[in-house]
Design a protein around this motif. Structure first.
Motif, PDB file in Angstrom:
ATOM      1  N   MET A  49       1.044  -1.265   0.141  1.00  0.00           N
ATOM      2  CA  MET A  49       0.117  -0.037  -0.064  1.00  0.00           C
ATOM      3  C   MET A  49       1.021   1.271  -0.116  1.00  0.00           C
ATOM      4  N   GLU A  50       2.170   1.307   0.740  1.00  0.00           N
ATOM      5  CA  GLU A  50       2.910   2.278   0.591  1.00  0.00           C
ATOM      6  C   GLU A  50       3.682   2.425  -0.914  1.00  0.00           C
ATOM      7  N   LYS A  51       3.764   1.476  -1.605  1.00  0.00           N
ATOM      8  CA  LYS A  51       4.057   1.762  -2.966  1.00  0.00           C
ATOM      9  C   LYS A  51       3.307   2.447  -3.683  1.00  0.00           C
ATOM     10  N   VAL A  52       1.789   2.473  -3.531  1.00  0.00           N
ATOM     11  CA  VAL A  52       1.079   3.116  -4.283  1.00  0.00           C
ATOM     12  C   VAL A  52       0.552   4.398  -3.496  1.00  0.00           C
ATOM     13  N   GLY A  53       1.046   4.728  -2.334  1.00  0.00           N
ATOM     14  CA  GLY A  53       0.620   5.937  -1.909  1.00  0.00           C
ATOM     15  C   GLY A  53      -0.459   6.061  -0.950  1.00  0.00           C
ATOM     16  N   LEU A  54      -0.890   4.868  -0.485  1.00  0.00           N
ATOM     17  CA  LEU A  54      -2.069   4.991   0.386  1.00  0.00           C
ATOM     18  C   LEU A  54      -1.897   5.118   1.874  1.00  0.00           C
ATOM     19  N   VAL A  55      -0.492   4.564   2.150  1.00  0.00           N
ATOM     20  CA  VAL A  55      -0.293   4.486   3.548  1.00  0.00           C
ATOM     21  C   VAL A  55       1.234   5.052   3.647  1.00  0.00           C
ATOM     22  N   ARG A  56       1.896   5.390   4.630  1.00  0.00           N
ATOM     23  CA  ARG A  56       3.468   5.484   4.801  1.00  0.00           C
ATOM     24  C   ARG A  56       3.474   4.951   6.361  1.00  0.00           C
ATOM     25  N   ARG A  57       4.734   4.678   6.272  1.00  0.00           N
ATOM     26  CA  ARG A  57       5.306   4.247   7.598  1.00  0.00           C
ATOM     27  C   ARG A  57       6.098   5.373   8.142  1.00  0.00           C
ATOM     28  N   LEU A  76      -2.283   6.761   7.555  1.00  0.00           N
ATOM     29  CA  LEU A  76      -3.073   6.818   6.264  1.00  0.00           C
ATOM     30  C   LEU A  76      -2.785   8.065   5.699  1.00  0.00           C
ATOM     31  N   THR A  77      -2.446   8.085   4.426  1.00  0.00           N
ATOM     32  CA  THR A  77      -2.272   9.373   3.495  1.00  0.00           C
ATOM     33  C   THR A  77      -3.588   9.845   3.174  1.00  0.00           C
ATOM     34  N   ASP A  78      -3.334  11.049   2.637  1.00  0.00           N
ATOM     35  CA  ASP A  78      -4.573  11.640   1.962  1.00  0.00           C
ATOM     36  C   ASP A  78      -5.165  10.819   0.727  1.00  0.00           C
ATOM     37  N   GLU A  79      -4.299  10.348   0.154  1.00  0.00           N
ATOM     38  CA  GLU A  79      -4.535   9.630  -1.145  1.00  0.00           C
ATOM     39  C   GLU A  79      -5.448   8.264  -0.608  1.00  0.00           C
ATOM     40  N   GLY A  80      -5.007   7.729   0.782  1.00  0.00           N
ATOM     41  CA  GLY A  80      -5.394   6.599   1.054  1.00  0.00           C
ATOM     42  C   GLY A  80      -6.817   7.006   1.660  1.00  0.00           C
ATOM     43  N   MET A  81      -7.104   7.874   2.323  1.00  0.00           N
ATOM     44  CA  MET A  81      -8.415   8.385   2.898  1.00  0.00           C
ATOM     45  C   MET A  81      -9.483   8.759   1.678  1.00  0.00           C
ATOM     46  N   ALA A  82      -8.994   9.226   0.596  1.00  0.00           N
ATOM     47  CA  ALA A  82      -9.808   9.678  -0.637  1.00  0.00           C
ATOM     48  C   ALA A  82     -10.112   8.088  -1.206  1.00  0.00           C
ATOM     49  N   LEU A  83      -9.327   7.356  -1.348  1.00  0.00           N
ATOM     50  CA  LEU A  83      -9.711   5.811  -1.725  1.00  0.00           C
ATOM     51  C   LEU A  83     -10.838   5.094  -0.821  1.00  0.00           C
ATOM     52  N   LEU A  84     -10.534   5.541   0.486  1.00  0.00           N
ATOM     53  CA  LEU A  84     -11.529   4.625   1.373  1.00  0.00           C
ATOM     54  C   LEU A  84     -12.943   5.574   1.252  1.00  0.00           C
ATOM     55  N   GLU A  85     -12.695   6.873   1.142  1.00  0.00           N
ATOM     56  CA  GLU A  85     -14.040   7.525   1.109  1.00  0.00           C
ATOM     57  C   GLU A  85     -14.865   7.098  -0.224  1.00  0.00           C
ATOM     58  N   ARG A  86     -13.995   6.808  -1.314  1.00  0.00           N
ATOM     59  CA  ARG A  86     -14.772   6.378  -2.407  1.00  0.00           C
ATOM     60  C   ARG A  86     -15.314   4.773  -2.284  1.00  0.00           C
ATOM     61  N   ALA A  87     -14.527   3.914  -1.603  1.00  0.00           N
ATOM     62  CA  ALA A  87     -14.885   2.497  -1.716  1.00  0.00           C
ATOM     63  C   ALA A  87     -15.838   2.128  -0.473  1.00  0.00           C
ATOM     64  N   ALA A  88     -15.898   2.973   0.718  1.00  0.00           N
ATOM     65  CA  ALA A  88     -16.633   2.785   1.794  1.00  0.00           C
ATOM     66  C   ALA A  88     -18.175   2.591   1.416  1.00  0.00           C
ATOM     67  N   PRO A  89     -18.937   3.852   0.698  1.00  0.00           N
ATOM     68  CA  PRO A  89     -20.258   3.524   0.581  1.00  0.00           C
ATOM     69  C   PRO A  89     -20.870   2.201  -0.237  1.00  0.00           C
TER      70      PRO A  89
END
Length: 164
Positions: free
Chosen positions: A77-85, A99-112
């Motif tokens: 997930m880090e490789k694609v920018g969704l999280v960082r360590r 959780l990165t901003d990109e990861g949060m944006a993806l979650l917001e799209r996937a969650a509904p």
């Protein structure tokens, strides 16, 4: 006293429903968002924490996953920018997943769609009393299993047979 037939029916229903639900959720997450079920859960857990971060060991425990398995998933997930360590300044051994901003944006799209599918396939087919019973029963089972090592009745019976 419980009847064996009812216990078997409950177990079979649980394992079948779990497998079918998880497979459909996984297929949709992969198809629509390129995420595995575990990766979705990582995003969801991190999104609910202060500063959207959690110690890796704590996250592995919360997800009932091995530390090495979580490390691999977070690396992907880090490789694609969704999280960082990030390392912990006060403990050299501790590493946080963030959780990165990109990861949060993806979650917001996937969650509904994810929530909608869980409702459609599981929650909406049960009565409110069944939902409560499911939550209570599985919650209690989870608490007992998470409490740590302790012999189950089956393990104790097996150990007694071996000692004889």
């Amino acid at each position: 006293m419980r009847r064996y037939g009812e216990e078997k029916r409950a177990w079979t229903a649980f394992t079948t429903a779990h497998a079918l639900l998880y497979r459909q959720l996984e297929q949709r997450l992969e198809r629509d968002f390129g995420l595995s079920g575990l990766q979705y859960e990582i995003l969801a857990r991190l999104s609910g924490t202060p500063d959207r971060e959690m110690r890796m060991a704590e996250l592995a425990g919360a997800l009932v996953n091995s530390k090495s398995g979580l490390t691999y998933q977070v690396g992907q997930m880090e490789k694609v920018g969704l999280v960082r360590r990030r390392s912990c300044p006060s403990d050299d051994r501790a590493v946080f997943a963030v959780l990165t901003d990109e990861g949060m944006a993806l979650l917001e799209r996937a969650a509904p769609g994810h929530v909608e599918m869980v409702r459609e396939l599981l929650i909406d087919v049960l009565t409110p009393d069944q939902v409560r019973a499911l939550a209570d029963g599985l919650g209690e089972a989870s608490r007992r299993m998470a409490a740590g090592p302790g012999e189950t009745r089956a393990a104790a019976a097996d150990a007694a047979r071996v000692r004889r």
